[in-house]
Scaffold this motif. Structure first.
Motif, PDB file in Angstrom:
ATOM      1  N   ARG A 242       1.275 -32.941   7.877  1.00 41.22           N
ATOM      2  CA  ARG A 242       1.222 -32.124   7.577  1.00 41.22           C
ATOM      3  C   ARG A 242       1.317 -30.367   7.556  1.00 41.22           C
ATOM      4  NH1 ARG A 242      -2.373 -34.980   5.411  1.00 41.22           N
ATOM      5  NH2 ARG A 242      -3.703 -33.069   5.351  1.00 41.22           N
ATOM      6  N   THR A 243       2.274 -29.603   7.295  1.00 46.27           N
ATOM      7  CA  THR A 243       2.140 -28.019   7.536  1.00 46.27           C
ATOM      8  C   THR A 243       2.265 -27.455   6.160  1.00 46.27           C
ATOM      9  OG1 THR A 243       3.432 -28.719   9.448  1.00 46.27           O
ATOM     10  CG2 THR A 243       3.939 -26.214   8.628  1.00 46.27           C
ATOM     11  N   ILE A 244       1.209 -26.329   6.421  1.00 47.85           N
ATOM     12  CA  ILE A 244       0.882 -25.513   5.480  1.00 47.85           C
ATOM     13  C   ILE A 244       1.172 -24.091   5.640  1.00 47.85           C
ATOM     14  CG2 ILE A 244      -0.656 -23.671   4.206  1.00 47.85           C
ATOM     15  CD1 ILE A 244      -3.096 -25.935   5.087  1.00 47.85           C
ATOM     16  N   ILE A 245       2.798 -23.293   5.094  1.00 43.08           N
ATOM     17  CA  ILE A 245       3.078 -21.900   5.332  1.00 43.08           C
ATOM     18  C   ILE A 245       2.258 -20.948   4.391  1.00 43.08           C
ATOM     19  CG2 ILE A 245       5.324 -20.566   4.985  1.00 43.08           C
ATOM     20  CD1 ILE A 245       6.921 -23.160   4.834  1.00 43.08           C
ATOM     21  N   ILE A 246       2.227 -19.654   5.092  1.00 41.06           N
ATOM     22  CA  ILE A 246       1.284 -19.085   4.689  1.00 41.06           C
ATOM     23  C   ILE A 246       2.855 -17.704   4.985  1.00 41.06           C
ATOM     24  CG2 ILE A 246      -0.933 -17.934   4.346  1.00 41.06           C
ATOM     25  CD1 ILE A 246      -1.908 -20.100   6.443  1.00 41.06           C
ATOM     26  N   GLY A 247       2.434 -16.799   4.660  1.00 35.89           N
ATOM     27  CA  GLY A 247       3.512 -15.528   4.254  1.00 35.89           C
ATOM     28  C   GLY A 247       3.180 -14.229   3.423  1.00 35.89           C
ATOM     29  N   ALA A 248       4.447 -12.949   4.385  1.00 38.90           N
ATOM     30  CA  ALA A 248       3.616 -12.360   3.615  1.00 38.90           C
ATOM     31  C   ALA A 248       5.033 -11.243   3.522  1.00 38.90           C
ATOM     32  CB  ALA A 248       2.636 -11.221   4.228  1.00 38.90           C
ATOM     33  N   HIS A 249       5.362 -10.517   2.949  1.00 40.47           N
ATOM     34  CA  HIS A 249       6.848  -9.695   3.669  1.00 40.47           C
ATOM     35  C   HIS A 249       5.923  -8.314   3.747  1.00 40.47           C
ATOM     36  CE1 HIS A 249       7.081  -6.026   0.235  1.00 40.47           C
ATOM     37  NE2 HIS A 249       6.347  -6.729   0.100  1.00 40.47           N
ATOM     38  N   TYR A 250       6.663  -8.075   5.358  1.00 43.24           N
ATOM     39  CA  TYR A 250       6.720  -6.377   5.499  1.00 43.24           C
ATOM     40  C   TYR A 250       7.173  -5.520   5.353  1.00 43.24           C
ATOM     41  CZ  TYR A 250       9.623  -7.382   8.933  1.00 43.24           C
ATOM     42  OH  TYR A 250      11.224  -7.955  10.201  1.00 43.24           O
ATOM     43  N   ASP A 251       8.266  -6.199   4.276  1.00 43.70           N
ATOM     44  CA  ASP A 251       9.743  -4.665   4.545  1.00 43.70           C
ATOM     45  C   ASP A 251       8.963  -4.156   3.774  1.00 43.70           C
ATOM     46  OD1 ASP A 251      10.274  -7.598   3.173  1.00 43.70           O
ATOM     47  OD2 ASP A 251      11.887  -5.674   2.311  1.00 43.70           O
ATOM     48  N   TRP A 255      11.961   5.746   2.789  1.00 49.12           N
ATOM     49  CA  TRP A 255      11.344   6.753   1.659  1.00 49.12           C
ATOM     50  C   TRP A 255      11.830   7.349   0.752  1.00 49.12           C
ATOM     51  CZ3 TRP A 255       7.739   7.309   4.485  1.00 49.12           C
ATOM     52  CH2 TRP A 255       7.792   7.529   6.042  1.00 49.12           C
ATOM     53  N   GLU A 256      12.406   6.048  -0.573  1.00 56.29           N
ATOM     54  CA  GLU A 256      12.220   6.352  -2.056  1.00 56.29           C
ATOM     55  C   GLU A 256      11.295   7.071  -2.283  1.00 56.29           C
ATOM     56  OE1 GLU A 256      13.993   3.085  -3.388  1.00 56.29           O
ATOM     57  OE2 GLU A 256      15.899   2.750  -1.829  1.00 56.29           O
ATOM     58  N   THR A 257      10.024   6.720  -2.598  1.00 49.32           N
ATOM     59  CA  THR A 257       9.438   6.935  -3.445  1.00 49.32           C
ATOM     60  C   THR A 257       8.070   7.374  -2.549  1.00 49.32           C
ATOM     61  OG1 THR A 257       8.419   4.940  -3.019  1.00 49.32           O
ATOM     62  CG2 THR A 257       9.997   5.378  -5.022  1.00 49.32           C
ATOM     63  N   THR A 258       7.487   7.046  -1.780  1.00 48.21           N
ATOM     64  CA  THR A 258       6.250   7.579  -0.948  1.00 48.21           C
ATOM     65  C   THR A 258       6.499   8.132   0.172  1.00 48.21           C
ATOM     66  OG1 THR A 258       5.902   5.410  -0.248  1.00 48.21           O
ATOM     67  CG2 THR A 258       5.185   6.046  -2.229  1.00 48.21           C
ATOM     68  N   SER A 259       5.658   8.736   1.205  1.00 52.42           N
ATOM     69  CA  SER A 259       5.738   8.811   2.989  1.00 52.42           C
ATOM     70  C   SER A 259       5.444   8.513   3.364  1.00 52.42           C
ATOM     71  CB  SER A 259       5.288  10.914   2.415  1.00 52.42           C
ATOM     72  OG  SER A 259       4.446  10.825   2.417  1.00 52.42           O
ATOM     73  N   LYS A 260       3.951   7.089   2.576  1.00 51.65           N
ATOM     74  CA  LYS A 260       3.731   6.717   3.506  1.00 51.65           C
ATOM     75  C   LYS A 260       3.725   4.867   2.833  1.00 51.65           C
ATOM     76  CE  LYS A 260      -0.095   7.335   6.914  1.00 51.65           C
ATOM     77  NZ  LYS A 260      -1.439   7.990   6.780  1.00 51.65           N
ATOM     78  N   ALA A 261       4.749   4.148   3.143  1.00 49.62           N
ATOM     79  CA  ALA A 261       4.786   3.428   2.050  1.00 49.62           C
ATOM     80  C   ALA A 261       3.428   1.820   2.745  1.00 49.62           C
ATOM     81  CB  ALA A 261       5.879   2.413   1.718  1.00 49.62           C
ATOM     82  N   GLU A 262       2.532   1.539   1.424  1.00 48.97           N
ATOM     83  CA  GLU A 262       1.300   0.688   2.261  1.00 48.97           C
ATOM     84  C   GLU A 262       2.603  -0.743   2.378  1.00 48.97           C
ATOM     85  OE1 GLU A 262      -0.661  -2.006   1.180  1.00 48.97           O
ATOM     86  OE2 GLU A 262       0.213  -1.073  -0.034  1.00 48.97           O
ATOM     87  N   ASP A 263       2.870  -1.002   0.936  1.00 46.26           N
ATOM     88  CA  ASP A 263       3.507  -2.389   0.523  1.00 46.26           C
ATOM     89  C   ASP A 263       4.530  -2.775   1.343  1.00 46.26           C
ATOM     90  OD1 ASP A 263       4.338  -4.708  -1.305  1.00 46.26           O
ATOM     91  OD2 ASP A 263       6.163  -3.011  -2.020  1.00 46.26           O
ATOM     92  N   ASN A 264       4.358  -4.390   1.819  1.00 44.31           N
ATOM     93  CA  ASN A 264       2.945  -5.252   1.456  1.00 44.31           C
ATOM     94  C   ASN A 264       2.668  -4.719   2.761  1.00 44.31           C
ATOM     95  OD1 ASN A 264       1.655  -6.531   0.988  1.00 44.31           O
ATOM     96  ND2 ASN A 264       2.446  -8.393   2.007  1.00 44.31           N
ATOM     97  N   ALA A 265       1.907  -3.686   3.853  1.00 45.91           N
ATOM     98  CA  ALA A 265       1.494  -3.768   4.557  1.00 45.91           C
ATOM     99  C   ALA A 265      -0.416  -4.615   5.625  1.00 45.91           C
ATOM    100  CB  ALA A 265       0.838  -2.413   5.321  1.00 45.91           C
ATOM    101  N   SER A 266      -0.705  -4.552   3.697  1.00 42.49           N
ATOM    102  CA  SER A 266      -2.083  -5.452   3.680  1.00 42.49           C
ATOM    103  C   SER A 266      -1.744  -6.722   3.873  1.00 42.49           C
ATOM    104  CB  SER A 266      -2.557  -4.859   2.324  1.00 42.49           C
ATOM    105  OG  SER A 266      -1.743  -4.896   1.071  1.00 42.49           O
TER     106      SER A 266
END
Length: 428
Positions: A242-251, A255-266
Motif C-alpha cells: 500500500r502507498t500513502i500520498i502526503i501533499g501540500a501546494h507550494y504555489d 504579488w496580488e495581495t501581499t509582498s511576502k506571501a507565506e501561503d502555503n510555505a508552511s
C-alpha cells in the motif's frame, strides 16, 4: 479560499505548547529555513508558471534528494503540466492611428475572432463605408440582449464584414485590458476581417468632438502561449503493498495581495520535514509518495493532473493527507481537519493519534476546496489540515506548525499496522 459543496465532517483541534525536545528543535529549525526561503522576495510569491515557482520547485526537489527520497516525477522529481493555452499579440502585430504607433497589450488588443491579416484606410467615426475600416462606438451598441459583450463584438464584426468593411475598431468599451486578454483564451471561428479593441486613452481621441478622419493601419498576428506548472514528487519505497500520498501546494498568487506571501510555505515545509522523518522511521508497512503541488490557485490543476497521471497505481493508495496553510495555529485558534467522513476508520484513528496536547472537538461543517479533492474524486480516503493563513514569515507560529506536523505523523504511525482504509463517499 472557496468552499466546495460536499458536507464533510470537520475536526477542530486545540493546541497547547509544551517544552520542546531536541528533535523538535531540529524540526522547527528546518521549518524556519524552508519557510524563510519559500516566502522570500526572491520567489515573488511563487505564482504557477512564473520564475519564482521554478526556483521553489528546484529547492523542494533538492530537499527531497537530500532527505533520501527517490525521484518519482516524469523528469526526475518534476512533473510538468499545462494549466492553460492562450494567445497574445505577436511581435508583428501592430496598429497606428495617424502614424502614432499604439502599444499592443496596453492601448489595443485584437479580439479572439479577429482575422490575422492587414487592413488600412481613412476612417471616420459614424461613417461606415465598404472597403474601409469601420470605427464602432461601443456606447452606441444595443446591449439589451442576453449576449455577452464578446458575443456582441462578434455580432457587430460579422455585420460589418457582410457590409463590405475591411476591418473594425471598437472604442469606448468598458472592459479592462485584463478582461480582453482573458478573452484570448477562447478560440472562436475567425471572421474574415481584423477586429480590434482599443483602450480608454485611444477612445478619447476617436471620440473627441473635433475628431475628423483618421489614418488607420492594422496588422493582426497572434502568438500561442502555453502556461505550465510543475509538481515535485518524491517516493519512499518500503516495498509495501500500500502507498500513502502526503501533499501540500507550494504555489501562491504572486504579488496580488501581499509582498511576502507565506501561503502555503508552511504546509510545504511540514511536507519536507514529514518526508525526512518517515525516511528515517520504522514505519515500513506503507510506501510514501510526497507531492508538492503547483496550480492550486488555478483550479487545483496540479493535483488534478497528478491524480489523472499518477506515477503510482492509485488502486494501491491507502489514503491521502493534504496540508494547506498550517502556519498560524496560535493558542485559542482552531485546526480544521476535513474529510473525516471519507472513511469509517478515521474517527478511531484520530482519537488514537491525539495526545493530551491535542484534544479533539468534533463539529459538522463544510470543507474548503483544496488538493485533497482530486483524490476524493478517485475514491481515496482523504484528510485535510488547515489553519488561518499567515501572510508573511514573521506571522508563522512554529510551535503550532510543529504540533500539526506531529499529529499528521501520529496518524501515519497509527495506520502502519492497519489494513487498507475503506472509502466512504459523501452525499450532500
Amino acid at each position: 479560499m472557496k468552499k466546495i459543496t460536499w458536507l464533510l465532517p470537520l475536526v477542530v483541534v486545540t493546541i497547547y505548547v509544551h517544552a520542546q525536545k531536541k528533535e523538535d528543535r531540529k524540526t522547527i529549525g528546518n521549518l524556519q529555513l524552508h519557510i524563510n526561503y519559500l516566502s522570500s522576495d526572491k520567489l515573488e510569491g511563487r505564482s504557477t508558471g512564473a520564475p519564482g515557482e521554478q526556483l521553489a520547485a528546484a529547492y523542494i526537489a533538492a530537499q527531497m534528494q537530500q532527505n533520501g527520497l527517490t525521484p518519482m516525477g516524469e523528469d526526475g522529481f518534476l512533473q510538468t503540466f499545462t494549466i492553460k493555452e492562450t494567445r497574445e499579440p505577436a511581435a508583428t502585430c501592430h496598429m497606428t492611428i495617424n502614424e502614432d504607433k499604439l502599444l499592443a497589450g496596453k492601448q489595443f488588443l485584437p479580439l479572439p475572432f479577429s482575422a490575422e491579416k492587414p487592413a488600412k484606410g481613412e476612417a471616420m467615426p459614424g461613417v461606415n463605408e465598404p472597403d474601409n475600416i469601420w470605427l464602432i462606438n461601443v456606447a452606441e451598441i444595443d446591449t439589451d440582449s442576453q449576449k455577452s459583450m464578446l458575443q456582441l463584438y462578434l455580432q457587430q464584426t460579422q455585420i460589418a464584414e457582410k457590409s463590405g468593411a475591411s476591418g473594425v475598431v471598437f472604442y469606448n468599451g468598458k472592459e479592462t485590458i485584463a478582461e480582453v486578454l482573458k478573452w484570448l483564451e477562447q478560440h472562436p471561428t475567425p471572421t474574415g476581417i481584423p477586429a480590434v479593441w482599443v483602450s480608454n486613452d485611444v477612445s478619447k481621441k476617436l471620440n473627441a468632438e473635433d475628431a475628423g478622419s483618421f489614418q488607420v493601419n492594422i496588422q493582426i498576428a497572434f502568438k500561442a502561449i502555453k502556461r505550465s506548472g510543475t509538481n515535485v514528487i518524491g517516493y519512499i519505497n518500503n516495498k509495501a503493498p500500500r502507498t500513502i500520498i502526503i501533499g501540500a501546494h507550494y504555489d501562491y498568487r504572486g504579488w496580488e495581495t501581499t509582498s511576502k506571501a507565506e501561503d502555503n510555505a508552511s504546509g510545504t515545509a511540514a511536507l519536507l520535514e514529514i518526508a525526512r522523518l518517515l525516511n528515517n522511521s520504522r514505519l515500513h508497512n506503507n510506501n510514501y509518495i510526497i507531492v508538492a503541488f503547483s496550480g492550486k490557485e488555478q483550479g487545483l490543476s496540479g493535483s488534478k493532473y497528478f491524480a489523472a497521471h499518477s506515477t503510482v497505481n492509485l488502486s494501491q493508495v491507502n489514503y491521502m493527507i493534504n496540508m494547506d496553510g498550517i502556519g498560524q495555529l496560535n493558542p485559542g485558534t482552531a485546526l480544521q481537519i476535513g474529510g473525516t467522513g471519507t472513511s469509517p476508520g478515521w474517527a478511531a484513528i484520530l482519537q488514537q493519534a491525539t495526545t493530551k496536547e491535542l484534544p479533539l472537538v468534533y463539529d459538522s461543517s463544510g470543507i474548503y476546496n483544496s488538493d485533497h479533492a482530486s483524490f476524493y474524486k478517485k475514491n481515496i480516503p482523504v484528510l485535510y489540515f488547515s489553519t488561518s493563513t499567515a501572510t508573511s514569515e514573521n506571522k508563522i507560529n512554529y510551535d503550532g506548525t510543529l504540533n500539526v506536523l506531529k499529529l499528521v505523523y501520529n496518524i501515519i504511525d497509527k495506520t502502519n499496522d492497519k489494513d487498507k482504509l475503506a472509502f466512504t463517499g459523501i452525499t450532500n
